[in-house]
Write a protein that holds these residues in place. Structure first.
Motif, PDB file in Angstrom:
ATOM      1  N   ARG A  37       0.857  -1.188   0.000  1.00  0.00           N
ATOM      2  CA  ARG A  37       0.000   0.000   0.000  1.00  0.00           C
ATOM      3  C   ARG A  37       0.889   1.232   0.000  1.00  0.00           C
ATOM      4  O   ARG A  37       1.864   1.292   0.731  1.00  0.00           O
ATOM      5  CB  ARG A  37      -0.907   0.008   1.241  1.00  0.00           C
ATOM      6  N   LEU A  39       0.916   5.399   0.314  1.00  0.00           N
ATOM      7  CA  LEU A  39       0.134   6.556   0.732  1.00  0.00           C
ATOM      8  C   LEU A  39       0.969   7.813   0.516  1.00  0.00           C
ATOM      9  O   LEU A  39       2.025   7.977   1.126  1.00  0.00           O
ATOM     10  CB  LEU A  39      -0.246   6.428   2.214  1.00  0.00           C
ATOM     11  N   LYS A  41       1.900  11.580   0.922  1.00  0.00           N
ATOM     12  CA  LYS A  41       1.696  12.538   2.018  1.00  0.00           C
ATOM     13  C   LYS A  41       0.696  13.612   1.608  1.00  0.00           C
ATOM     14  O   LYS A  41       0.781  14.178   0.525  1.00  0.00           O
ATOM     15  CB  LYS A  41       3.031  13.190   2.389  1.00  0.00           C
ATOM     16  N   THR A  44      -5.493  11.347   0.542  1.00  0.00           N
ATOM     17  CA  THR A  44      -6.252  10.336   1.283  1.00  0.00           C
ATOM     18  C   THR A  44      -6.312   8.998   0.549  1.00  0.00           C
ATOM     19  O   THR A  44      -6.465   7.965   1.178  1.00  0.00           O
ATOM     20  CB  THR A  44      -7.693  10.821   1.529  1.00  0.00           C
ATOM     21  N   ASP A  45      -6.206   9.028  -0.779  1.00  0.00           N
ATOM     22  CA  ASP A  45      -6.368   7.755  -1.477  1.00  0.00           C
ATOM     23  C   ASP A  45      -5.086   6.914  -1.399  1.00  0.00           C
ATOM     24  O   ASP A  45      -3.980   7.415  -1.483  1.00  0.00           O
ATOM     25  CB  ASP A  45      -6.812   7.947  -2.941  1.00  0.00           C
ATOM     26  N   VAL A  46      -5.295   5.634  -1.239  1.00  0.00           N
ATOM     27  CA  VAL A  46      -4.178   4.687  -1.142  1.00  0.00           C
ATOM     28  C   VAL A  46      -4.059   3.991  -2.486  1.00  0.00           C
ATOM     29  O   VAL A  46      -5.058   3.559  -3.059  1.00  0.00           O
ATOM     30  CB  VAL A  46      -4.471   3.640  -0.036  1.00  0.00           C
ATOM     31  N   GLN A  71      -2.313   8.797 -10.364  1.00  0.00           N
ATOM     32  CA  GLN A  71      -1.649   8.478  -9.100  1.00  0.00           C
ATOM     33  C   GLN A  71      -0.144   8.308  -9.301  1.00  0.00           C
ATOM     34  O   GLN A  71       0.653   8.758  -8.487  1.00  0.00           O
ATOM     35  CB  GLN A  71      -2.245   7.204  -8.492  1.00  0.00           C
TER      36      GLN A  71
END
Length: 251
Positions: A37, A39, A41, A44-46, A71
């Motif tokens: 996973r 994330l 900084k 909010t989306d992983v 992303q």
């Protein structure tokens, strides 16, 4: 990283800073095709990635691009990215300050430097008891001149015969992983006070109730005397007895 508060009582955390061990873990995560996973900084989306290659000569890790191209683009420009995965039921946490877009075996990928440290959350080495929330147990830590001098008091999160976890909400201790603090005094209700040196092993930001974040530091006792250890064991036994009495009362 935001592990939930209730899980923390069941895990013992260790920071790994051996380069060889970090490479071995990263390669095992890649070989077992574990999902990682990611994330970014401030977001909010992983997104999910995987370890494709660990190159010790170049000191780099190649990661699979997230499925979402946007992303991937954001990851390339992020100032800090946190990663979390599991390996043989052990949670592994690490982070990177920079990802670069590269090509791996003809396909787009991301590359980062091999992390200098990782945190491995594994089954507890010492029995840990959560300390009361309503009347927190406090530890007083003498601060060196560079942290302003004087002493500061911090509430405990949990306690074991190996160390304590404390909450440092105002980041008084700064970025203190690896620091030693001498002459720390634990005030154990109805047992007495314990003086010991503390070595700060790791830091985690925990999401607790109401989505508030608490900054938790895992600390190890250093050169603690047998007498003081006996006091800590007595306090843990007392906490256990109170916990069992509450459970029996509820049952």
């Amino acid at each position: 990283m935001h592990p939930h508060n209730d899980q923390q009582q069941d895990w013992h955390d260790f920071e790994i800073d051996s380069a060889r061990e970090i490479v071995t873990l990263l390669r095992a995560i890649g070989d077992k095709k574990q999902l990682v996973r990611m994330l970014i900084k401030g977001e909010t989306d992983v997104c999910l990635t995987a370890v494709l290659e660990v190159d010790t000569e170049r000191g780099t890790v190649v990661l699979d691009c997230p499925v979402n191209a946007e992303q991937s683009r954001r990851a390339g420009g992020a100032e800090r990215i946190a990663f979390e995965t599991t390996l043989d039921k052990i949670r592994i946490l690490f982070s990177s300050s920079q990802l670069r877009s590269v090509t791996h075996e003809g396909r787009p990928a991301l590359e980062m430097a091999i992390p200098e440290t990782m945190i491995r959350l594994q089954r507890r080495e010492f029995y840990r008891m959560a300390t009361p929330v309503s009347l927190p147990v406090m530890v007083c830590i003498p601060l060196p001149p560079e942290l302003g001098g004087g002493t500061a008091a911090f509430p405990l999160a949990d306690i074991s015969c190996g160390g304590i976890a404390l909450f440092d909400q105002k980041l008084v201790l700064g970025n203190s992983i690896g620091s030693h603090f001498q002459g720390c005094v634990l005030d154990l209700p109805e047992i007495g006070s314990v003086t010991t040196a503390l070595h700060i092993r790791n830091a985690l930001d925990l999401t607790v109730l109401n989505n508030k974040t608490r900054h938790r530091l895992g600390c190890e006792f250093v050169d603690i005397s047998r007498g003081n250890l006996n006091l800590i064991q007595r306090y843990i036994t007392r906490l256990e007895r109170e916990h069992n009495a509450r459970v029996a009362g509820l049952g």
